[in-house]
Design a protein around this motif. Structure first.
Motif, PDB file in Angstrom:
ATOM      1  N   UNK A   1       0.831  -1.207   0.000  1.00  0.00           N
ATOM      2  CA  UNK A   1       0.000   0.000   0.000  1.00  0.00           C
ATOM      3  C   UNK A   1       0.866   1.256   0.000  1.00  0.00           C
ATOM      4  N   UNK A   2       0.259   2.322  -0.473  1.00  0.00           N
ATOM      5  CA  UNK A   2       0.962   3.599  -0.492  1.00  0.00           C
ATOM      6  C   UNK A   2       0.906   4.165   0.922  1.00  0.00           C
ATOM      7  N   UNK A   3       2.060   4.402   1.502  1.00  0.00           N
ATOM      8  CA  UNK A   3       2.095   4.931   2.867  1.00  0.00           C
ATOM      9  C   UNK A   3       1.869   6.445   2.848  1.00  0.00           C
ATOM     10  N   UNK A   4       1.260   6.947   3.930  1.00  0.00           N
ATOM     11  CA  UNK A   4       1.121   8.411   4.012  1.00  0.00           C
ATOM     12  C   UNK A   4       2.506   9.072   4.062  1.00  0.00           C
ATOM     13  N   UNK A   5       2.539  10.301   3.635  1.00  0.00           N
ATOM     14  CA  UNK A   5       3.807  11.011   3.509  1.00  0.00           C
ATOM     15  C   UNK A   5       4.664  10.966   4.775  1.00  0.00           C
ATOM     16  N   UNK A   6       4.018  11.218   5.935  1.00  0.00           N
ATOM     17  CA  UNK A   6       4.820  11.266   7.174  1.00  0.00           C
ATOM     18  C   UNK A   6       5.429   9.908   7.502  1.00  0.00           C
ATOM     19  N   UNK A   7       4.750   8.815   7.098  1.00  0.00           N
ATOM     20  CA  UNK A   7       5.325   7.485   7.339  1.00  0.00           C
ATOM     21  C   UNK A   7       6.514   7.230   6.432  1.00  0.00           C
ATOM     22  N   UNK A   8       6.356   7.644   5.163  1.00  0.00           N
ATOM     23  CA  UNK A   8       7.448   7.465   4.209  1.00  0.00           C
ATOM     24  C   UNK A   8       8.682   8.199   4.718  1.00  0.00           C
ATOM     25  N   UNK A   9       8.446   9.416   5.127  1.00  0.00           N
ATOM     26  CA  UNK A   9       9.539  10.257   5.604  1.00  0.00           C
ATOM     27  C   UNK A   9      10.164   9.671   6.874  1.00  0.00           C
ATOM     28  N   UNK A  10       9.295   9.312   7.826  1.00  0.00           N
ATOM     29  CA  UNK A  10       9.773   8.756   9.092  1.00  0.00           C
ATOM     30  C   UNK A  10      10.551   7.468   8.885  1.00  0.00           C
ATOM     31  N   UNK A  11      10.050   6.640   7.972  1.00  0.00           N
ATOM     32  CA  UNK A  11      10.720   5.365   7.711  1.00  0.00           C
ATOM     33  C   UNK A  11      12.091   5.604   7.069  1.00  0.00           C
ATOM     34  N   UNK A  12      12.119   6.521   6.107  1.00  0.00           N
ATOM     35  CA  UNK A  12      13.392   6.841   5.447  1.00  0.00           C
ATOM     36  C   UNK A  12      14.419   7.294   6.471  1.00  0.00           C
ATOM     37  N   UNK A  13      13.950   8.152   7.348  1.00  0.00           N
ATOM     38  CA  UNK A  13      14.868   8.664   8.365  1.00  0.00           C
ATOM     39  C   UNK A  13      15.356   7.525   9.265  1.00  0.00           C
ATOM     40  N   UNK A  14      14.432   6.705   9.718  1.00  0.00           N
ATOM     41  CA  UNK A  14      14.825   5.597  10.592  1.00  0.00           C
ATOM     42  C   UNK A  14      15.825   4.680   9.889  1.00  0.00           C
ATOM     43  N   UNK A  15      15.545   4.377   8.639  1.00  0.00           N
ATOM     44  CA  UNK A  15      16.446   3.506   7.881  1.00  0.00           C
ATOM     45  C   UNK A  15      17.844   4.109   7.756  1.00  0.00           C
ATOM     46  N   UNK A  16      17.876   5.426   7.652  1.00  0.00           N
ATOM     47  CA  UNK A  16      19.190   6.055   7.467  1.00  0.00           C
ATOM     48  C   UNK A  16      20.047   5.958   8.726  1.00  0.00           C
ATOM     49  N   UNK A  17      19.408   5.757   9.863  1.00  0.00           N
ATOM     50  CA  UNK A  17      20.212   5.680  11.089  1.00  0.00           C
ATOM     51  C   UNK A  17      20.252   4.278  11.708  1.00  0.00           C
ATOM     52  N   UNK A  18      19.502   3.325  11.134  1.00  0.00           N
ATOM     53  CA  UNK A  18      19.410   2.014  11.790  1.00  0.00           C
ATOM     54  C   UNK A  18      19.822   0.866  10.871  1.00  0.00           C
ATOM     55  N   UNK A  19      20.960   0.312  11.155  1.00  0.00           N
ATOM     56  CA  UNK A  19      21.483  -0.774  10.343  1.00  0.00           C
ATOM     57  C   UNK A  19      20.627  -2.036  10.482  1.00  0.00           C
ATOM     58  N   UNK A  20      20.169  -2.303  11.699  1.00  0.00           N
ATOM     59  CA  UNK A  20      19.353  -3.505  11.934  1.00  0.00           C
ATOM     60  C   UNK A  20      18.127  -3.528  11.016  1.00  0.00           C
ATOM     61  N   UNK A  21      17.472  -2.391  10.916  1.00  0.00           N
ATOM     62  CA  UNK A  21      16.267  -2.335  10.088  1.00  0.00           C
ATOM     63  C   UNK A  21      16.596  -2.399   8.601  1.00  0.00           C
ATOM     64  N   UNK A  22      17.732  -1.875   8.225  1.00  0.00           N
ATOM     65  CA  UNK A  22      18.142  -2.042   6.819  1.00  0.00           C
ATOM     66  C   UNK A  22      18.364  -3.527   6.543  1.00  0.00           C
ATOM     67  N   UNK A  23      18.986  -4.176   7.469  1.00  0.00           N
ATOM     68  CA  UNK A  23      19.163  -5.631   7.337  1.00  0.00           C
ATOM     69  C   UNK A  23      17.817  -6.331   7.275  1.00  0.00           C
ATOM     70  N   UNK A  24      16.917  -5.871   8.134  1.00  0.00           N
ATOM     71  CA  UNK A  24      15.587  -6.490   8.138  1.00  0.00           C
ATOM     72  C   UNK A  24      14.927  -6.369   6.764  1.00  0.00           C
ATOM     73  N   UNK A  25      15.013  -5.188   6.193  1.00  0.00           N
ATOM     74  CA  UNK A  25      14.380  -4.988   4.891  1.00  0.00           C
ATOM     75  C   UNK A  25      14.978  -5.903   3.822  1.00  0.00           C
TER      76      UNK A  25
END
Ligand SMILES: [Zn+2]
Lengths: 76, 186
Positions: free
Chosen positions: A17-41
């Motif tokens: 599904x298309x995520x709302x803008x704030x989720x897209x942004x929040x997720x991008x930010x989290x991914x940029x600082x969290x290696x574990x979640x990048x691995x998860x993806x």
């Protein structure tokens, strides 16, 4: 703030599904600082792929087996 | 029973739906003989229940719903205790819920793909799917393997959309961890 638990959920959700803008942004930010979640993806995508390959739904019953089924049905 | 309904040609059913039903059962049980038996049983139950068939759904959908119930029965018989280990993946910290130390994804699953031809890998994947709790398993398979529409799945299982995503999320976490443990032996 999106934490890891939420990020992992959004990683699944955004595939469908298309995520709302704030989720897209929040997720991008989290991914940029969290290696574990990048691995998860990465793992998550790999699993999707593996499942598609394993469950290819291409098995077929032989004509003979189908005939047997039909006969059994007609016995009833 | 109304007579006209019994005139539905059941041999036509076999030709049209047997392969689909067989794949459906096989993917969920990983046992060819059992899958064949269940397909046969489904046709029999379908014939016997013909008078209950309202004709407002497609024959295929109707047969699948019969088969699904049979698969769930098998799962229940085989069910050893399956626990949802979800709560133990994350822990609360100053930045919200983060990965617990020993559950951190390592990003190694993609390495597995190279072993795809390996029968052991298939067994591992089937095993991990089988290990999911029943409700996760049905929803997960419907979405991941049959690529069914999310809304349709929610309706069928009478769950909300957010519930649906939580199930997919938890099933995925469990699958990930199971595959990692099984394949890399740690
Ligand atoms: Zn994270």
């Amino acid at each position: 703030m999106i934490d890891c638990k939420k990020a992992a959920l959004l990683v699944e959700k955004k595939k469908y599904v298309k995520l709302p803008f704030f989720s897209v942004f929040g997720l991008k930010f989290h991914m940029s600082i969290c290696k574990d979640c990048r691995h998860y993806e990465n793992d998550s995508k790999a699993i999707d792929h593996l499942i598609k390959m394993v469950y290819d739904n291409s098995a077929k019953l032989s004509e003979e087996e189908k005939q047997k089924m039909i006969e059994k049905l007609q016995e009833r | 029973m109304k007579l006209e309904k019994t005139t539905i040609d059941t041999s036509q059913w076999v030709q049209e739906y047997a392969d689909y039903l067989f794949n459906f059962a096989l993917s969920r049980l990983n046992d060819e003989d059992l899958a064949k038996d269940l397909v046969q049983d489904t046709f029999i139950a379908g014939m016997q229940g013909l008078s209950n068939f309202k004709g407002n759904s497609a024959v295929k959908t109707w047969l699948v719903s019969i088969l699904k119930r049979k698969i769930i029965d098998v799962w229940r018989q085989k069910e050893t205790r399956k626990t949802d280990t979800f709560s133990s993946y994350f822990s609360k910290g100053p930045l919200g819920e983060g990965w617990l130390e020993n559950h951190r994804p390592k990003g190694r699953i993609s390495e597995i793909e190279e072993a795809m031809e390996n029968a052991e890998l298939k067994t591992a994947i089937f095993g991990c799917v089988q290990g999911l709790p029943e409700k996760y398993k049905t929803v997960f398979m419907d979405k991941m393997v049959d690529e069914k529409d999310s809304e349709e799945i929610c309706k069928e299982h009478d769950i909300t959309a957010s519930n649906f995503w939580v199930i997919i999320h938890r099933a995925k976490l469990q699958m990930r961890e199971c595959l990692e443990k099984t394949w890399f032996n740690d």
